[in-house]
Motif scaffolding. Structure first.
Motif, PDB file in Angstrom:
ATOM      1  N   MET A   1       0.833  -1.191   0.000  1.00  8.76           N
ATOM      2  CA  MET A   1       0.000   0.000   0.000  1.00  8.76           C
ATOM      3  C   MET A   1       0.870   1.243   0.000  1.00  8.76           C
ATOM      4  O   MET A   1       1.802   1.360   0.793  1.00  8.76           O
ATOM      5  CB  MET A   1      -0.889   0.017   1.246  1.00  8.76           C
ATOM      6  CG  MET A   1      -1.842   1.199   1.298  1.00  8.76           C
ATOM      7  SD  MET A   1      -2.711   1.284   2.871  1.00  8.76           S
ATOM      8  CE  MET A   1      -1.330   1.569   3.985  1.00  8.76           C
ATOM      9  N   ASN A   2       0.549   2.178  -0.888  1.00  5.20           N
ATOM     10  CA  ASN A   2       1.274   3.440  -0.965  1.00  5.20           C
ATOM     11  C   ASN A   2       0.448   4.545  -0.323  1.00  5.20           C
ATOM     12  O   ASN A   2      -0.688   4.808  -0.722  1.00  5.20           O
ATOM     13  CB  ASN A   2       1.559   3.797  -2.433  1.00  5.20           C
ATOM     14  CG  ASN A   2       2.483   2.811  -3.093  1.00  5.20           C
ATOM     15  OD1 ASN A   2       3.461   2.373  -2.501  1.00  5.20           O
ATOM     16  ND2 ASN A   2       2.174   2.447  -4.330  1.00  5.20           N
ATOM     17  N   LEU A   3       1.046   5.212   0.652  1.00  7.63           N
ATOM     18  CA  LEU A   3       0.375   6.341   1.281  1.00  7.63           C
ATOM     19  C   LEU A   3       0.479   7.556   0.380  1.00  7.63           C
ATOM     20  O   LEU A   3       1.491   7.744  -0.303  1.00  7.63           O
ATOM     21  CB  LEU A   3       1.009   6.649   2.641  1.00  7.63           C
ATOM     22  CG  LEU A   3       0.921   5.556   3.701  1.00  7.63           C
ATOM     23  CD1 LEU A   3       1.654   6.005   4.961  1.00  7.63           C
ATOM     24  CD2 LEU A   3      -0.521   5.212   4.011  1.00  7.63           C
ATOM     25  N   PRO A   4      -0.548   8.405   0.349  1.00  5.56           N
ATOM     26  CA  PRO A   4      -0.455   9.642  -0.433  1.00  5.56           C
ATOM     27  C   PRO A   4       0.740  10.476   0.019  1.00  5.56           C
ATOM     28  O   PRO A   4       1.032  10.565   1.219  1.00  5.56           O
ATOM     29  CB  PRO A   4      -1.775  10.350  -0.119  1.00  5.56           C
ATOM     30  CG  PRO A   4      -2.717   9.262   0.276  1.00  5.56           C
ATOM     31  CD  PRO A   4      -1.868   8.245   0.983  1.00  5.56           C
ATOM     32  N   ASP A   5       1.428  11.079  -0.929  1.00  2.00           N
ATOM     33  CA  ASP A   5       2.591  11.896  -0.580  1.00  2.00           C
ATOM     34  C   ASP A   5       2.288  13.384  -0.696  1.00  2.00           C
ATOM     35  O   ASP A   5       3.163  14.225  -0.532  1.00  2.00           O
ATOM     36  CB  ASP A   5       3.799  11.534  -1.458  1.00  2.00           C
ATOM     37  CG  ASP A   5       3.513  11.687  -2.945  1.00  2.00           C
ATOM     38  OD1 ASP A   5       2.369  12.066  -3.292  1.00  2.00           O
ATOM     39  OD2 ASP A   5       4.410  11.415  -3.752  1.00  2.00           O
ATOM     40  N   THR A   6       1.036  13.716  -1.023  1.00  4.95           N
ATOM     41  CA  THR A   6       0.586  15.109  -0.957  1.00  4.95           C
ATOM     42  C   THR A   6      -0.639  15.138  -0.046  1.00  4.95           C
ATOM     43  O   THR A   6      -1.419  14.183  -0.004  1.00  4.95           O
ATOM     44  CB  THR A   6       0.226  15.657  -2.346  1.00  4.95           C
ATOM     45  OG1 THR A   6      -0.768  14.805  -2.946  1.00  4.95           O
ATOM     46  CG2 THR A   6       1.451  15.717  -3.238  1.00  4.95           C
ATOM     47  N   PHE A   7      -0.800  16.242   0.671  1.00  6.79           N
ATOM     48  CA  PHE A   7      -1.768  16.242   1.763  1.00  6.79           C
ATOM     49  C   PHE A   7      -2.877  17.272   1.621  1.00  6.79           C
ATOM     50  O   PHE A   7      -3.782  17.319   2.438  1.00  6.79           O
ATOM     51  CB  PHE A   7      -1.029  16.449   3.084  1.00  6.79           C
ATOM     52  CG  PHE A   7       0.173  15.567   3.233  1.00  6.79           C
ATOM     53  CD1 PHE A   7       0.071  14.199   3.030  1.00  6.79           C
ATOM     54  CD2 PHE A   7       1.420  16.089   3.532  1.00  6.79           C
ATOM     55  CE1 PHE A   7       1.172  13.363   3.144  1.00  6.79           C
ATOM     56  CE2 PHE A   7       2.523  15.266   3.652  1.00  6.79           C
ATOM     57  CZ  PHE A   7       2.405  13.905   3.457  1.00  6.79           C
ATOM     58  N   HIS A   8      -2.801  18.115   0.597  1.00  7.04           N
ATOM     59  CA  HIS A   8      -3.815  19.138   0.386  1.00  7.04           C
ATOM     60  C   HIS A   8      -4.143  19.224  -1.107  1.00  7.04           C
ATOM     61  O   HIS A   8      -3.263  19.054  -1.947  1.00  7.04           O
ATOM     62  CB  HIS A   8      -3.334  20.506   0.881  1.00  7.04           C
ATOM     63  CG  HIS A   8      -2.578  20.456   2.157  1.00  7.04           C
ATOM     64  ND1 HIS A   8      -3.171  20.128   3.355  1.00  7.04           N
ATOM     65  CD2 HIS A   8      -1.259  20.654   2.436  1.00  7.04           C
ATOM     66  CE1 HIS A   8      -2.253  20.145   4.310  1.00  7.04           C
ATOM     67  NE2 HIS A   8      -1.084  20.446   3.776  1.00  7.04           N
ATOM     68  N   LEU A   9      -5.391  19.484  -1.407  1.00  9.92           N
ATOM     69  CA  LEU A   9      -5.820  19.735  -2.777  1.00  9.92           C
ATOM     70  C   LEU A   9      -6.478  21.101  -2.795  1.00  9.92           C
ATOM     71  O   LEU A   9      -7.527  21.316  -2.176  1.00  9.92           O
ATOM     72  CB  LEU A   9      -6.807  18.667  -3.245  1.00  9.92           C
ATOM     73  CG  LEU A   9      -7.381  18.867  -4.654  1.00  9.92           C
ATOM     74  CD1 LEU A   9      -6.290  18.735  -5.705  1.00  9.92           C
ATOM     75  CD2 LEU A   9      -8.514  17.888  -4.923  1.00  9.92           C
ATOM     76  N   ILE A  10      -5.836  22.040  -3.491  1.00  7.89           N
ATOM     77  CA  ILE A  10      -6.339  23.409  -3.566  1.00  7.89           C
ATOM     78  C   ILE A  10      -6.480  23.770  -5.032  1.00  7.89           C
ATOM     79  O   ILE A  10      -5.477  23.832  -5.763  1.00  7.89           O
ATOM     80  CB  ILE A  10      -5.405  24.387  -2.840  1.00  7.89           C
ATOM     81  CG1 ILE A  10      -5.299  24.003  -1.359  1.00  7.89           C
ATOM     82  CG2 ILE A  10      -5.894  25.817  -2.991  1.00  7.89           C
ATOM     83  CD1 ILE A  10      -4.301  24.833  -0.579  1.00  7.89           C
ATOM     84  N   GLY A  11      -7.713  23.977  -5.463  1.00 11.01           N
ATOM     85  CA  GLY A  11      -7.944  24.122  -6.891  1.00 11.01           C
ATOM     86  C   GLY A  11      -7.552  22.822  -7.573  1.00 11.01           C
ATOM     87  O   GLY A  11      -7.973  21.755  -7.176  1.00 11.01           O
ATOM     88  N   GLY A  12      -6.701  22.889  -8.540  1.00 10.46           N
ATOM     89  CA  GLY A  12      -6.221  21.673  -9.185  1.00 10.46           C
ATOM     90  C   GLY A  12      -4.848  21.255  -8.731  1.00 10.46           C
ATOM     91  O   GLY A  12      -4.254  20.333  -9.309  1.00 10.46           O
ATOM     92  N   ASP A  13      -4.320  21.907  -7.697  1.00 11.89           N
ATOM     93  CA  ASP A  13      -2.949  21.661  -7.255  1.00 11.89           C
ATOM     94  C   ASP A  13      -2.903  20.767  -6.025  1.00 11.89           C
ATOM     95  O   ASP A  13      -3.588  21.024  -5.024  1.00 11.89           O
ATOM     96  CB  ASP A  13      -2.246  22.981  -6.929  1.00 11.89           C
ATOM     97  CG  ASP A  13      -2.146  23.901  -8.137  1.00 11.89           C
ATOM     98  OD1 ASP A  13      -1.991  23.378  -9.258  1.00 11.89           O
ATOM     99  OD2 ASP A  13      -2.241  25.135  -7.959  1.00 11.89           O
ATOM    100  N   ALA A  14      -2.082  19.724  -6.093  1.00  9.15           N
ATOM    101  CA  ALA A  14      -1.836  18.840  -4.952  1.00  9.15           C
ATOM    102  C   ALA A  14      -0.560  19.298  -4.259  1.00  9.15           C
ATOM    103  O   ALA A  14       0.504  19.370  -4.882  1.00  9.15           O
ATOM    104  CB  ALA A  14      -1.692  17.400  -5.421  1.00  9.15           C
ATOM    105  N   LEU A  15      -0.669  19.621  -2.980  1.00 13.15           N
ATOM    106  CA  LEU A  15       0.439  20.191  -2.227  1.00 13.15           C
ATOM    107  C   LEU A  15       0.891  19.255  -1.120  1.00 13.15           C
ATOM    108  O   LEU A  15       0.081  18.611  -0.451  1.00 13.15           O
ATOM    109  CB  LEU A  15       0.032  21.535  -1.615  1.00 13.15           C
ATOM    110  CG  LEU A  15      -0.560  22.576  -2.566  1.00 13.15           C
ATOM    111  CD1 LEU A  15      -0.956  23.818  -1.794  1.00 13.15           C
ATOM    112  CD2 LEU A  15       0.431  22.907  -3.670  1.00 13.15           C
ATOM    113  N   LYS A  16       2.199  19.210  -0.910  1.00 17.72           N
ATOM    114  CA  LYS A  16       2.771  18.356   0.132  1.00 17.72           C
ATOM    115  C   LYS A  16       3.040  19.120   1.419  1.00 17.72           C
ATOM    116  O   LYS A  16       3.024  18.545   2.499  1.00 17.72           O
ATOM    117  CB  LYS A  16       4.066  17.725  -0.381  1.00 17.72           C
ATOM    118  CG  LYS A  16       4.688  16.733   0.593  1.00 17.72           C
ATOM    119  CD  LYS A  16       5.868  16.005  -0.041  1.00 17.72           C
ATOM    120  CE  LYS A  16       6.427  14.943   0.902  1.00 17.72           C
ATOM    121  NZ  LYS A  16       7.530  14.177   0.274  1.00 17.72           N
ATOM    122  N   THR A  17       3.310  20.400   1.303  1.00 20.39           N
ATOM    123  CA  THR A  17       3.694  21.186   2.469  1.00 20.39           C
ATOM    124  C   THR A  17       2.586  22.151   2.864  1.00 20.39           C
ATOM    125  O   THR A  17       1.684  22.437   2.086  1.00 20.39           O
ATOM    126  CB  THR A  17       4.978  21.981   2.203  1.00 20.39           C
ATOM    127  OG1 THR A  17       4.744  22.868   1.099  1.00 20.39           O
ATOM    128  CG2 THR A  17       6.127  21.046   1.853  1.00 20.39           C
TER     129      THR A  17
END
Length: 475
Positions: A1-17
């Motif tokens: 199982m792979n955990l997501p490496d980005t934690f936020h979705l804002i608009g169309g952008d996936a952000l890690k920090t």
């Protein structure tokens, strides 16, 4: 199982920090940890701005187009059932035998159901001296704050009707179980939902405070504790933002002296102890058994509970997994010990932590529970059922109604007239007769008193996200 490496979705952008610090997530079954970056006020502001910008596009779509896109999302959720289930088991310890339903199949049904409402939101013409009609309109940006005990299911309860009504959403996942909500955000984009219509920001108290106090959030839907709800209401008051609250319960289970005891015990054991380790807001864990069946209820409930398989949530044979955290396990066992020490409860089976790593609590049945005790009045949120004696229907109703919460109640009797009479007398948002009932999707679900207000499910669920405009024209 792979955990997501980005934690936020804002608009169309996936952000890690994010600017809200970091969070150490702990797998409640193994103690394994992973680190996530939390959103702060900056990310929350960006997510709300993205939702506001997308609102014009989403609400302006033809209702049939919204219906189609939500149906596509339901399909993507079902197609991703294996990944959603695995993440759900990892993040919360939910056994795999329940995870698919809670993390994928059920949420997909919510989106499929409310997709069908998108093109059926009609107003009415009011007979008056002028030409008067009403138009149901979306609020705008909805903040959806979901709990750990079924995050994607709760997203379905909140986001599906909000989106079908034409609103855009900012989802705040639970810190204790964040990963499945993050994957959900990605599935929205894959299904063709326009960027910004669904945003996901994983935040702690500071980021959540920024969300619920944001002047561009038009409505808030929250499921969680009463303590957190009070903070949300205080923050929302500055902008007079309307709020829907589902705050948990303390469900009374009335087992009458003419009940089918085996059926009643089976329902209580499965739903109050096994499923999700009792971490369910409508859990039928406060049993009020009349004198004629009391001993039989205690004996049979303890036998079923004591036979449950507790262990690795990845095993198909496991029926009871861990609770959400070691702190929660300690709190549950502490409540049991407090009741036993005070002489207000007797342990029939369980009542303790289990050896080994993780946050496991033995399936527990407590008998002779004083109806005015903490165990009988406070939500335990673990694999614990309490059994109290009541003499008759009048005492059962008085005890059931004698707590602040009023989310769900259960009645077991072979006399259907008696059942309906008791249902009418119970102060509860829902009452199930001779079973677990349907608290979800097609019928309105919500509480009274300390269990909150507002409704989720059915027509009432989508009406929570619609504001009615009245138009009047002189002829």
């Amino acid at each position: 199982m792979n955990l997501p490496d980005t934690f936020h979705l804002i608009g169309g952008d996936a952000l890690k920090t994010g600017t809200g610090g970091s969070l150490e997530h702990v797998n409640p079954a193994t103690g394994e940890s992973s680190t996530l970056e939390l959103a702060g006020a900056d990310e929350v502001d960006a997510a709300v701005a993205a939702a506001r910008e997308a609102f014009g596009v989403w609400s302006g779509l033809a209702p049939m187009a919204r219906r189609y896109l939500l149906q596509q999302l339901a399909r993507r959720i079902n197609e991703s059932a294996a990944d959603l289930s695995a993440l759900s088991t990892y993040e919360s310890g939910m056994p795999v035998v329940y995870a698919a339903q809670m993390a994928a199949v059920g949420p997909a049904e919510w989106f499929d159901y409310y997709a069908g409402w998108a093109d059926k939101l009609n107003g009415e013409v009011i007979g008056a001296w002028d030409f008067n009609y009403t138009v149901p309109e979306p609020y705008g940006v909805v903040a959806a704050i979901v709990p750990f005990n079924g995050p994607v299911w709760e997203i379905g309860m909140k986001a599906a009707p909000a989106l079908a009504a034409g609103n855009t959403v900012v989802i705040k996942p639970p810190e204790l179980a964040p990963y499945s909500s993050i994957l959900f955000g990605r599935l929205c984009l894959e299904a063709g939902i326009p960027p910004g219509v669904v945003n996901v920001v994983l935040s702690g108290p500071d980021g959540t405070g920024a969300l619920v106090s944001h002047p561009d959030v038009d409505k808030i839907s929250f499921t969680g504790s009463a303590g957190t709800a009070r903070k949300i209401l205080a923050a929302a008051a500055a902008n007079l933002t309307p709020v829907v609250l589902e705050l948990g319960g303390k469900s009374g289970v009335l087992i009458c002296d003419d009940a089918d005891v085996d059926s009643a015990v089976g329902a209580v054991a499965q739903f109050a102890i096994a499923q999700n380790a009792g971490q369910i807001c409508t859990s039928p864990n406060r049993v009020l058994a009349q004198l004629g069946v009391y001993d039989e209820v205690v004996e049979k409930l303890a036998a079923v509970a004591g036979g449950f398989v507790v262990g690795d949530p990845l095993s198909e044979s496991t029926q009871v997994g861990p609770v959400i955290s070691v702190a929660s396990a300690d709190r549950i066992v502490g409540m049991v010990g407090e009741g036993v020490s005070a002489g207000t409860a007797r342990v029939v089976t369980g009542g303790s932590r289990l050896d080994g790593p993780g946050a496991f609590v033995a399936p527990t049945v407590l008998a002779d529970v004083a109806t005015d005790s903490r165990l009988a009045g406070e939500e335990i949120f673990g694999p614990v059922a309490t059994v109290s004696r009541v003499a008759d229907d009048d005492e059962a109703v008085a005890v059931a109604n004698g707590v602040d919460a009023g989310l769900a109640a259960y009645v077991f009797s072979r006399d259907i007239s008696r059942c309906h009479t008791l249902a009418k007398r119970l102060r509860s948002g829902s009452v199930s007769i001779n079973g677990l009932g349907n608290h979800m999707i097609y019928s309105p679900f919500g509480g009274k008193g300390a269990s909150g207000y507002g409704r989720e499910g059915g027509r009432a669920g989508i009406e929570e996200f619609l504001s009615v405009k009245s138009v009047s024209a002189q002829l």
